[in-house]
Scaffold this active site. Structure first.
Site, PDB file in Angstrom:
ATOM      1  N   ASP B 425     -21.827  41.301   7.030  1.00 39.44           N
ATOM      2  CA  ASP B 425     -22.789  42.110   6.312  1.00 39.44           C
ATOM      3  C   ASP B 425     -23.495  41.174   5.336  1.00 39.44           C
ATOM      4  OD1 ASP B 425     -23.982  44.321   5.078  1.00 39.44           O
ATOM      5  OD2 ASP B 425     -22.448  44.264   3.533  1.00 39.44           O
ATOM      6  N   ASP B 861     -18.616  44.938   2.873  1.00 38.11           N
ATOM      7  CA  ASP B 861     -18.086  45.490   1.633  1.00 38.11           C
ATOM      8  C   ASP B 861     -18.362  46.971   1.464  1.00 38.11           C
ATOM      9  OD1 ASP B 861     -20.826  45.213   1.252  1.00 38.11           O
ATOM     10  OD2 ASP B 861     -20.555  45.246  -0.907  1.00 38.11           O
ATOM     11  N   ASP B 865     -20.260  49.375   6.534  1.00 40.70           N
ATOM     12  CA  ASP B 865     -19.649  48.337   7.361  1.00 40.70           C
ATOM     13  C   ASP B 865     -18.368  48.807   8.030  1.00 40.70           C
ATOM     14  OD1 ASP B 865     -21.602  46.537   6.447  1.00 40.70           O
ATOM     15  OD2 ASP B 865     -20.456  46.264   4.602  1.00 40.70           O
TER      16      ASP B 865
END
Lengths: 369, 1213
Positions: B425, B861, B865
């Site tokens: 990410d 995080d 995700d």
């Protein structure tokens, strides 16, 4: 429906004032509480050499020196041990007399099983043997059976240790089926197939017509006599009625003194085994003629097993067994050869230790993709 | 009700041109025609009880992410345990052990199984309880809800019901999916942060329906009722279709009135909303897939090996059963001592079939020692301990947030050593999502002396390449320069004496500077927020860039202090003789930013009455729209922009244009007309009109903002790339941002060919063409073209980067295209997917995982995700920041991206090797032991008798051989951690699976077979029929078994000692202790009364101990067991040494200290060749410069006036 288009012209000019609301400051003050402060609930791992995997360690590496040294040491240690074992084994005198066939008279050779099972036939047989080399006392007498599966699971299980030890448990015949109870439901002591099939050939020896004393004391393990076979347990209902297996036991002698039984009941690991019969405690000289009178009672004919009588001396490694020494010599020899080969290899085609040119990225730089 | 009428006039915010209309793109406001499947949800607003009394019943608002609950734990966890084939086998064996058919006593079968399964279940329970606690914390959060009569009371989240009216305060999370009714703002807007949903940190504006604007205080909800008709729960975050029936009017609803659970109310005091979806019906929960139980590829392969062992088990069982039947048929009837006439059925020669069958069962149990029952439990123990090492690693502890690494599920430790692709990410993972204004170029002059992270790192890399001795460990350097450049002001990292503290007035182009600062201060959509404590303004901006601009403007002395609907107020310092002047800029129009326009403009009237258009936007867009006389600074600005881009900064160009009164009013009429027009093409018209205005601009300068990377990210990416890992970035951000970050972390660099795959512009195609098929064809074309291009590329150094957006991905991920897409992506050095939804992240992850068959690791995080983290072979969550969803779904959590390096390269590498060696050894030892049982069978007429005492067998796996192998699995290190980090190439031993390939596995198995043969036959022949002691006794079964077992213990423990290369005291204690334990056990077991010890009674003391042959034989067998292995490893090490062997030797002989130069050289060589990361960037740069130099040398006398850029670069060399 909502009407809105008419007012759209004002879109930009309609005042909308965003003042910072008084609440904001309160919120700001509160925020640090929710935000993690470094010190407050720090979960910092404690440093220790163990937890950081930094314990001091011995990191041996297999250098040519180590390899050669190991093989050499193995060779140097093994060969003398092998020689000593072989020498000891060779010093053992052993005589093996097969008598199951000898003791069959010709008239019975066709129906050996019938012969052996018939209680009325005369099973005494005599053989003789001339001592080839001097045998130093004690001379151990063994009987050897072949093809006899003392290690069969059914056989191994077929005993009851409690009953053997404890007079109070004589009724406990668990595991002993079918030799657990007599036809009239009396417990058999000792119960089980193992005791029931007790070997019952006997041997008498005489040298030059003087009978040789056979010591049958202490042929079993002391721990068996003291702890496994009770001194107050007497044979009961043993070999009465039904099918008679092997030897009968004197009901007046406690089990702890029935050493033949005790020896027999240490099950052999392999289907061909020897068991100690007794000891001759006089030396046998060369050319002594030993006459052996055998009571050939035990039925090995049915399952095609051989019976042998063994007379053997012993040394520190026990009886005659050249294998141990030879194995030592073989392994030691191979090790020495390996040591030499490695020495040659390292001399002819040495690899400098820690030479970075052997690292994969130096060896074949193209391979890394 | 006058109040209300005013309010109605207020209507919606006019701050956003397109925003005003954006929510109304449908032809007209007809309510949706909602019927049929998928639109069954009916919500009775403010009457939640109605949903409880009669259908439809909706689920509660409590969420549960646990795998088990108190009731289902036992059955489910047991089921999980017995999904392992080996465990089923042992369970059956344990069940059968109560029957006489079993060769072992029940306790010896049940105890190990109970131990093994119990331990595993305890571990599961512990892990699940942590999830449970987390859920409970969330469920217990309070929110104030309408309790009746206009009174709002706090209520726990879990008790919130569909239809409840709730009031959410500033900075609180929404407890459920809500229909937005009204906010503290009069015009019914609110700002929402959706970071947990899609990872985007910019605030989003939500608008309530006008009809509900009046519901603005607690009392108004006294009699509020209404009905919402809407779609059923679904995972689509950006859509909502529904109608709101309120006061006998039906209003259509769209996503801008929906507030989603787990997003956060920002910059708005409070809002009122009606709960539409609760608990697991909410969009965020619908988006979360069920957390799958993951298993590492080693374990999967291990299962296969266990199947093989099962096959071997079955084969030898059948063999021995056949043997048994033959023996029973031909031998048993004659073996009178077995009483064949009166025999249990399992031995009965009369019932051969039955006997054979029951024997098969016996044999299957008997040879069970081939299957290492303790393997699973040992692995679990080892992994838990490995995980605790990961948790305790002080190098992965983040001081700032106070969090350490956390291995949340320990069963993937070794997978960490085999990762091939990392899917990351962006926001919050690679970047801190904090923008710092770093540099600017005004009127062709570059300002800003501070270097960006990327520049610093590149400089460091360059320096280290030139001057080898000065380089020290990456970590140390890193911390050094991190702290030195810490920006004291949030969003402002600029440093240049020429501009600061009002000195800019002394610069040459002071007018342009003034304009530049004004554009910064005026051209935005942010709202100031006065902080009374510090006396300064902070800004709530839609994007962090704007925040940085405003912070910069403030620092330059242009403080944006107030915004009204029509004006922007700026406090200007330093201009009029040091006085602070508040200036008002009348905001005439605002043409706001969209990803398509890539620019935003404001038209303002300043205090002198001049009308000025201020425009900021992507450089390419602005440059296309410059006036002829506006290109004064074009050349130098372009050069600066290139430099900024190279330095990994986000750039925007600033421009302006002065407007005449007539010109403006003419345009404004047009614009207003366009705004009030009705129809589908309204937006297009608006855009066209805006386009008309945004031309003939005059370039003032450019800004460079650093999207602050997290600490150590570029270094980490560099190292990971050197370790041979591929890194993909999947982000919800827009393409430009993603590309900038790509540059910042060296995933992209100048000179890399960027392949952008996008959905073809719909406008460019005629309406009939814009069908799905046409789009698909177009994308397919793009992909094939790109693949062709890569194939035809001759230059080995050429690097390609694939950039694709979410819309395109929806097509590219379809079955018929995804393989092509994957093939293209794999050929590219870096892949960046932008604007991807959480679901797409998961789909991309699945595509990589299944398409390449290699191990993938996903790191992120936010809640967006979660899907990807769960889908990947390994999911890593970034902890320490708010939002625990990613961490909760992850397998490992670390506080910062940079710790990934240590997690993979050190722990992963170690764990992989440890587990691989451990499993191989397990198979070895169980084969060595199990086969001796089989051989012995052949000598017992296959009756199922074991030569060993039951207790030996129990202890073999559980006590006598378990601890050494556990110590191997926990503590073995081929090379120390610093070497792992210095030699990233060593990591490739994992992905190439060097230590768990079939060659190695079969080799160990062959070694096991050899050992079993040596042990068995040596023992049997040595203890054959002759006396084994000087006092004449022959060896019975107990003596033979014990002697054989002693040899096994020696052999397997010596073997493991040979396998280890790292002996701490623990290994010494365990290995040699195991051997000692065996004798100690034998001593004490033999000392027990014969009731317990049976045939082993006094065996060591009385019979074996005093017999020299016992010791001599053990020694012989142990040595002959490990000699072949020793020979093998000696030869292998001598002629085919592996990298870690050489490094061990270098370390052993301290060559690294003696010959530092060599050590340094090897360190720099120990990298996988990579096209991403600093090193690659520096390499490329050097290559490029060399080429240029070459060309320059050739043409130097022809071309005397080389460009300043070239000069600069030549100087660098």
């Amino acid at each position: 429906m909502i009407v809105r288009l008419s007012e759209f012209d004002n879109c930009f000019y309609v005042g909308r004032e965003h003042k910072s609301p008084p609440l904001t400051n309160k919120m700001m003050e509160m925020e640090p509480q929710s935000a993690p402060t470094p010190k407050k609930h720090s979960k910092k791992p404690k440093y220790s050499k163990f937890s950081q995997q930094e314990l001091p360690a011995w990191k041996p590496i297999l250098t040519p020196g180590w390899v050669i040294a190991t093989f050499t040491v193995v060779g140097i240690v093994f060969i003398p041990v092998g020689l000593a074992s072989l020498f000891s084994s060779e010093s053992v005198e052993e005589a093996s007399i097969r008598y199951d066939d000898q003791c069959l008279t010709e008239m019975h050779s066709e129906n050996a099983v019938e012969f052996i099972q018939n209680g009325l036939t005369n099973k005494t047989c005599t053989t003789s043997w001339i001592v080839e080399r001097r045998m130093q006392a004690p001379i151990f007498i063994y009987y050897q059976l072949d093809n006899y599966y003392q290690n069969h699971r059914r056989y191994v299980k077929s005993r009851n240790d409690k009953q053997l030890m404890n007079p109070a448990s004589e009724g406990d015949t668990t595991n002993c089926y079918p030799q657990d109870k007599t036809n009239d439901s009396m417990p058999i002591v000792p119960c089980g197939l193992m005791a029931w099939s007790l070997f019952n050939d006997t041997y008498r020896f005489s040298v030059n017509t003087n009978s040789l004393a056979v010591n049958k004391k202490d042929i079993s393990w002391g721990s068996d006599r003291s702890s496994k076979f009770g001194s107050k347990v007497y044979p009961k209902n043993f070999q009465v009625g039904g099918v008679v297996g092997g030897a009968k036991l004197d009901e007046n002698i406690p089990l702890s003194q029935q050493e033949d039984l005790i020896v027999w009941m240490r099950t052999a690991a392999l289907p061909s085994f020897r068991k100690l019969y007794g000891k001759i405690e006089t030396n046998l000289e060369v050319n002594d003629e030993v006459e052996i009178v055998i009571e050939n009672n035990y039925n090995t004919y049915e399952f095609g097993g051989k019976k042998r009588l063994i007379l053997s001396t012993s040394t520190w490694i026990g009886g005659k067994n050249p294998f141990l020494g030879m194995a030592y010599l073989f392994v030691g020899g191979v090790s020495l050869v390996c040591a030499i080969v490695f020495i040659l290899l390292y001399v002819i085609k040495p690899r400098p230790l820690g030479d970075p040119s052997y690292l994969s990225w130096n060896k074949n730089p193209g391979l890394l993709k | 009700m006058a109040h209300k009428r005013i309010r109605e006039r207020l209507r919606r915010s006019a701050l956003y041109t397109f925003g005003c209309l954006g929510t109304r793109t449908r032809d007209d406001d007809q309510p949706h025609a909602l019927h049929g499947a998928g639109y069954t949800r009916t919500v009775q607003c403010n009457q939640p009880h109605l949903h409880e009394n009669k259908p439809p019943y909706y689920c509660k608002n409590n969420i549960s992410t646990t795998k088990y609950n108190a009731i289902t734990f036992l059955p489910t966890a047991l089921f999980e345990q017995f999904r392992r084939v080996a465990n089923i086998y042992f369970l059956l064996a344990a069940l059968l052990s109560v029957f006489p058919i079993s060769p072992f006593s029940p306790i010896s079968m049940i105890a190990p199984l109970a131990f093994v399964v119990g331990l595993s279940m305890a571990k599961e329970a512990l892990e699940d309880s942590r999830r449970f606690l987390q859920d409970r914390k969330v469920n217990k959060r309070n929110v104030s809800h309408h309790a009746g009569n206009g009174v709002f009371e706090p209520k726990a989240w879990k008790d919130i019901r569909v239809g409840d009216v709730v009031k959410v305060e500033k900075d609180e999370f929404f407890p459920a999916d809500l229909l937005f009714l009204s906010s503290s703002y009069e015009d019914g807007i609110c700002y929402v942060e959706t970071m947990n949903l899609d990872g985007e940190t910019n605030l989003k504006v939500k608008r309530s329906l006008e009809a509900t604007l009046g519901l603005d205080s607690d009392e108004t909800f006294k009699d509020f009722t209404g009905t919402i008709q809407g779609e059923d729960p679904n995972p689509s975050l950006y859509t909502f279709v529904g109608n709101f029936d309120y006061e006998r009017q039906v209003y259509p609803l769209d996503p801008s009135q929906i507030l989603l659970r787990d997003s956060k109310l920002r910059n708005t005091d409070h809002i009122y909303g009606v709960v539409i979806f609760t608990g697991h019906d909410t969009k965020v929960m619908q988006n979360s897939t069920h957390s799958p139980s993951k298993r590492s590829s080693i374990e999967k392969k291990m299962d296969l090996i266990i199947y093989i062992l099962f096959a071997v088990l079955v084969i030898i069982s059948v063999m021995s059963s056949v043997g048994f039947m033959i023996k029973t048929k031909y031998k048993a009837p004659n073996s009178w001592f077995l009483r064949p006439d009166n025999i249990e059925v399992q031995y009965d020669p009369q019932k051969l079939g039955l006997a054979g069958l029951s024997h098969l069962v016996t044999a299957l149990i008997l040879y069970g020692y081939l299957i290492p029952i303790s393997l699973y439990v040992s692995i679990e123990i080892v992994k838990v301990l490995q995980a605790s090492f990961i948790n305790q690693d002080i190098h992965m502890y983040d001081e700032d947030t106070g969090t350490a690494a956390d291995a949340r599920t320990s069963n993937l430790n070794e997978e960490l050593g085999q990762v091939d692709t990392i899917l990351s990410d962006k926001t919050g993972t690679l970047t801190c999502n904090q923008m710092d204004f770093l540099k600017c170029s005004i009127a062709g002059v570059a300002y800003g002396v501070r270097a960006s992270d990327v520049e610093l790192a590149a400089a460091k890399q360059m320096a280290s390449d030139v001057d080898n001795d000065s380089e020290s460990d990456g970590y140390e350097n890193n911390s050094g320069w991190e702290s030195s450049k810490k920006a004291p002001i949030k969003g402002f990292g600029f440093e240049d004496e020429r501009l600061m503290n009002g000195k800019w007035v002394k610069e040459a182009n002071v007018d342009d500077l003034l304009l530049f600062f004004r554009i910064l201060a005026v051209c935005h959509t942010a709202i100031p927020d006065y902080n009374e404590v510090t006396g300064t303004f902070t800004y709530e901006a839609e994007s962090p860039d704007e925040g940085a601009f405003l912070a910069a403007a403030r620092e330059f002395g242009f403080e944006f202090c107030r915004r009204t609907q029509s004006s922007v107020f700026i406090r200007e310092k330093y201009t009029n003789h040091g006085k602070v002047v508040e200036r008002e800029f009348k905001l005439l129009n605002l043409l706001d930013f969209s990803s398509k326009r890539k620019r935003m403009s404001v038209i303002v009237r300043d205090e002198d009455g001049n009308i000025i258009l201020m425009c900021k936007g992507a450089d390419s867009i602005i440059f296309d729209r410059l006036a002829k006389n506006g290109k004064k600074y074009l050349e130098s600005t372009t050069r600066h922009l290139n430099e900024y881009g190279e330095a990994g900064l986000r750039t925007l160009a600033l421009s302006y244009k002065r407007l005449g009164e007539e010109e403006y009013s003419a345009w404004n009429n047009e614009f207003q007309k366009a705004k009030t027009s009705v129809g589908v093409d309204r937006e297009a018209t608006l855009e066209r009109v805006s386009e008309m205005m945004e031309k003939d601009l005059i370039l003032v300068g450019a800004t460079a903002v650093e999207d602050k990377l997290q600490k150590g990210v570029p270094q980490c990416i560099d190292k990971l790339a050197q370790a041979g890992l591929k890194i993909w970035v999947l982000t919800g951000d827009k393409m430009e941002t993603a590309i900038n970050i790509g540059f910042a972390c060296s995933l992209l660099r100048q000179g890399m060919q960027q392949i952008c795959i996008t959905v073809p512009n719909l406008e460019a195609m005629s309406a009939s063409d814009s069908t799905k098929e046409a789009i698909k064809d177009n994308i397919l074309n793009q992909i094939t073209n790109a693949s062709q291009m890569i194939k035809l590329e001759k230059d080995p150094h050429a690097a390609f980067a694939l950039i694709i957006d979410g819309k395109t991905l929806t097509y590219a991920l379809e079955d018929d295209m995804k393989q092509l897409f994957l093939a293209l992506a794999v050929d590219c050095a870096s892949v960046i997917c932008c604007r991807v939804s959480p679901k797409q992240k998961a789909l991309v992850t699945r595509l990589v995982k299944e398409g390449t068959k290699k191990t993938t690791l996903a790191i992120g995080d936010g809640a967006n995700d979660v899907g990807m983290i769960q889908e990947a072979d390994i999911g890593v969550g970034i902890s320490g920041v708010e939002g625990m969803q990613a961490v909760m779904a992850s397998d490992f959590s670390i506080a910062q991206f940079q710790f990934l390096e240590r997690l993979l390269v050190v722990h992963g590498h170690w764990c992989y090797k440890r587990i691989a060696q451990m499993i191989c050894y397990f198979f070895y030892k169980n084969i060595a032991f199990g086969l001796t049982i089989f051989y012995f069978e052949a000598f017992t007429s296959f009756s199922g008798q074991s030569v060993y005492d039951d207790w030996y067998m129990i202890l073999f796996n559980v006590v006598l051989t378990s601890l050494p192998v556990i110590s191997l699995g926990v503590l073995e290190q081929d090379v120390p951690s610093e070497v792992c980090l210095e030699f990233p190439a060593l990591y490739q031993q994992g992905p190439t699976n060097l230590f768990f390939d079939w060659y190695r596995i079969l080799g160990w198995m062959a070694n096991g077979v050899y050992s079993s043969l040596a042990i068995f036959f040596f023992t049997i022949v040595i203890f054959y029929d002759q006396a084994f002691r000087s006092d004449g006794q022959t060896a019975d079964m107990a003596a033979v078994g014990t002697a054989m077992f002693s040899s096994i213990i020696w052999a397997v423990n010596c073997q493991i000692a040979l396998t280890m290369s790292h002996f701490t005291w623990v290994q010494h204690v365990f290995v040699w202790g195991s051997i000692a334990t065996w004798y100690i056990f034998l001593f004490f077991y033999g000392a027990l009364s014969p009731t317990y010890s049976k045939t082993a009674y006094q065996i060591l003391v009385e019979s074996l101990g005093p017999a020299p042959i016992y010791w001599v034989a053990t020694f012989l067998i142990a040595v002959s067991c490990f000699l072949p292995y020793l020979t093998h490893i000696a030869i292998q090490r001598c002629y085919n040494p592996m990298d870690h062997h050489i490094i061990q030797e270098i370390k052993y002989y301290k060559k690294d200290i003696e010959d530092k130069h060599m050590w340094k050289r090897e360190k720099s060589k120990a990298k996988q060749e990579t096209k991403i990361g600093f090193t690659a960037r520096v390499d490329a740069k050097i290559r490029q410069l060399k080429e240029r130099l070459h060309i320059k040398q050739q043409h130097s006398h022809h071309n005397l006036t080389s460009s300043p850029q070239q000069q600069q670069q030549a100087n660098l060399l």
